[in-house]
Design an enzyme around this catalytic site. Structure first.
Site, PDB file in Angstrom:
ATOM      1  N   PHE A   1      24.990  -6.381  -9.536  1.00 63.10           N
ATOM      2  CA  PHE A   1      24.966  -6.690 -10.778  1.00 63.10           C
ATOM      3  C   PHE A   1      26.764  -6.160 -11.483  1.00 63.10           C
ATOM      4  CE2 PHE A   1      25.512  -7.360 -15.536  1.00 63.10           C
ATOM      5  CZ  PHE A   1      25.126  -8.459 -16.032  1.00 63.10           C
TER       6      PHE A   1
ATOM      7  N   ARG B   1      32.734   4.026  -5.535  1.00 60.31           N
ATOM      8  CA  ARG B   1      32.437   5.654  -5.560  1.00 60.31           C
ATOM      9  C   ARG B   1      33.344   5.824  -4.024  1.00 60.31           C
ATOM     10  NH1 ARG B   1      29.962   9.305  -8.904  1.00 60.31           N
ATOM     11  NH2 ARG B   1      28.569   7.662  -9.770  1.00 60.31           N
TER      12      ARG B   1
ATOM     13  N   GLY C   1      20.252  -9.257 -20.167  1.00 61.97           N
ATOM     14  CA  GLY C   1      19.734 -10.121 -20.365  1.00 61.97           C
ATOM     15  C   GLY C   1      18.794 -10.259 -18.907  1.00 61.97           C
TER      16      GLY C   1
ATOM     17  N   LYS D   1      11.401  -3.373 -20.152  1.00 58.91           N
ATOM     18  CA  LYS D   1      11.267  -4.541 -19.816  1.00 58.91           C
ATOM     19  C   LYS D   1      10.377  -4.272 -18.427  1.00 58.91           C
ATOM     20  CE  LYS D   1      14.509  -5.690 -17.782  1.00 58.91           C
ATOM     21  NZ  LYS D   1      14.866  -5.708 -15.524  1.00 58.91           N
TER      22      LYS D   1
ATOM     23  N   ARG E   1      12.798  -5.643  -8.909  1.00 53.62           N
ATOM     24  CA  ARG E   1      12.773  -4.021  -8.348  1.00 53.62           C
ATOM     25  C   ARG E   1      11.665  -3.541  -8.412  1.00 53.62           C
ATOM     26  NH1 ARG E   1      18.865  -3.472  -8.174  1.00 53.62           N
ATOM     27  NH2 ARG E   1      18.278  -2.092 -10.335  1.00 53.62           N
ATOM     28  N   ASN E   2      11.632  -3.311  -9.695  1.00 54.72           N
ATOM     29  CA  ASN E   2      10.152  -2.928 -10.418  1.00 54.72           C
ATOM     30  C   ASN E   2       9.345  -3.318 -10.139  1.00 54.72           C
ATOM     31  OD1 ASN E   2      11.678  -0.413 -12.354  1.00 54.72           O
ATOM     32  ND2 ASN E   2      13.112  -2.227 -12.580  1.00 54.72           N
TER      33      ASN E   2
ATOM     34  N   VAL F   1      17.648   1.759  -7.538  1.00 57.25           N
ATOM     35  CA  VAL F   1      16.599   2.817  -8.292  1.00 57.25           C
ATOM     36  C   VAL F   1      16.112   1.781  -8.411  1.00 57.25           C
ATOM     37  CG1 VAL F   1      18.107   3.232 -10.798  1.00 57.25           C
ATOM     38  CG2 VAL F   1      19.531   4.115  -8.623  1.00 57.25           C
TER      39      VAL F   1
ATOM     40  N   GLU G   1      14.923   1.710 -12.118  1.00 54.27           N
ATOM     41  CA  GLU G   1      14.795   2.355 -13.509  1.00 54.27           C
ATOM     42  C   GLU G   1      13.919   2.741 -13.842  1.00 54.27           C
ATOM     43  OE1 GLU G   1      17.025   4.144 -14.358  1.00 54.27           O
ATOM     44  OE2 GLU G   1      19.345   2.533 -13.956  1.00 54.27           O
TER      45      GLU G   1
END
Length: 339
Positions: A15, A35, A137, A192, A256-257, A280, A282
């Site tokens: 993103f 990083r 969004g 969500k 992903r979730n 990740v 979340e």
């Protein structure tokens, strides 16, 4: 678009890369900070984020760097697109580097466990002199860079910040709506992810369209109840950052979730699922925090409680589903005066 504005996007995930690319394509001087110096150098040379957005060419004007001072010190807008577990550390790093007038926007969809702290609240705590915003969004990065029509929400108490973000991000395929309810927009983006796990799990178990429709609408009711208890406006959840993001995340295997939930529904252990994801998710962390907070506040959230029982208390999915169907007969629509 004038060249005068300078923007930094911190975080080289999908993103962060996508929004940095939009801004650079709009003719704004734009830095994308990663990083890892090797990843930054490779992405800068190849004009492609091969790990997160393979095959998508980046705008020529986008400078990818691992030099945080270079990215931040001259920037008017700084987007922080860092996972929640590293968010505060990076915010502290940029604090002494920011221009006095710089405005800072979170795009992270998570909650810091200590004190149930939203990412924009982290920014408030660490950067008290700066205007703060939240961008959230129904925004899959792959579709953004493929120039599919997409809407997002910028939420802030600062009208100047809203105007700047709308100006630098707006394009023929990316539309930015405004909302003053920063906490509501941010809670929508975090909550969500929990329900995406639920919907993915249901899909793996063969749930039909009736079940998915029920899950989506009851998820929205839970989100609204929780938001109201937290001081946000539940009407925010009727917008893109609420129901829009909920529909997207709960109905697509690009989420992903949702993929975590689907794998769990197939019987894979949680630890194995998380390891196999490589990014990740979340929602698993958010679930723990929201369950604890909902219990503290006395907010009725049966889907959250049910998923928590499956993931962390060893209950069988079938038993939890049965309890959900035979539980309290609640009202269909909240905030209509029915009690």
């Amino acid at each position: 678009m004038t060249q005068e504005l300078t923007v930094a996007v911190l975080g080289g995930g999908s993103f962060g890369t996508a929004i940095a690319n939009i801004i650079a394509e709009n003719g704004v001087r734009t830095f994308l900070w990663m990083r890892d110096s090797a990843s930054a150098a490779e992405t800068q040379a190849a004009r492609e984020n091969r790990r997160y957005l393979p095959g998508q060419r980046l705008a020529d004007g986008l400078e990818v760097t691992s030099d945080l001072d270079r990215a931040v010190s001259g920037s008017d807008l700084v987007f922080v697109s860092i996972p929640s577990h590293s968010f505060r550390a990076v915010t502290r790093q940029i604090a002494p580097l920011l221009r006095k007038e710089a405005m800072v926007i979170s795009t992270a969809k998570g909650i810091e466990p200590k004190g149930f702290t939203l990412m924009s609240q982290v920014l408030e705590q660490e950067l008290p002199e700066h205007a703060i915003g939240v961008l959230s969004g129904p925004n899959f990065a792959k579709e953004i860079v493929a120039r599919q029509q997409t809407g997002t929400v910028i939420a802030s108490e600062s009208e100047a910040l809203i105007r700047q973000v709308q100006s630098c991000l707006r394009s023929e395929t990316f539309r930015v709506y405004a909302n003053p309810d920063r906490y509501g927009v941010e809670l929508g983006g975090a909550l969500k992810n929990i329900y995406a796990i639920v919907c993915g799990m249901a899909a793996a178990l063969g749930a039909g369209h009736n079940t998915q429709a029920m899950l989506l609408t009851r998820s929205l009711a839970e989100m609204g109840r929780f938001a109201a208890a937290m001081g946000a406006n539940p009407m925010t959840f009727l917008g893109l950052a609420g129901v829009g993001d909920l529909i997207l995340t709960c109905t697509s295997d690009l989420s992903r979730n949702y993929r975590v939930g689907y794998a769990l529904g197939q019987g894979q252990p949680l630890e194995q699922v998380i390891q196999g994801l490589g990014q990740v998710a979340e929602g698993v962390n958010t679930l723990r925090q929201v369950k604890q907070k909902a219990d503290e506040l006395g907010v009725y959230m049966p889907l959250v409680s049910g998923l928590f029982a499956v993931l962390f208390e060893g209950e069988a999915i079938a038993d939890v589903a049965r309890k959900l169907m035979l539980g309290e007969q609640n009202h269909d629509v909240e905030y209509m005066g029915a009690h």
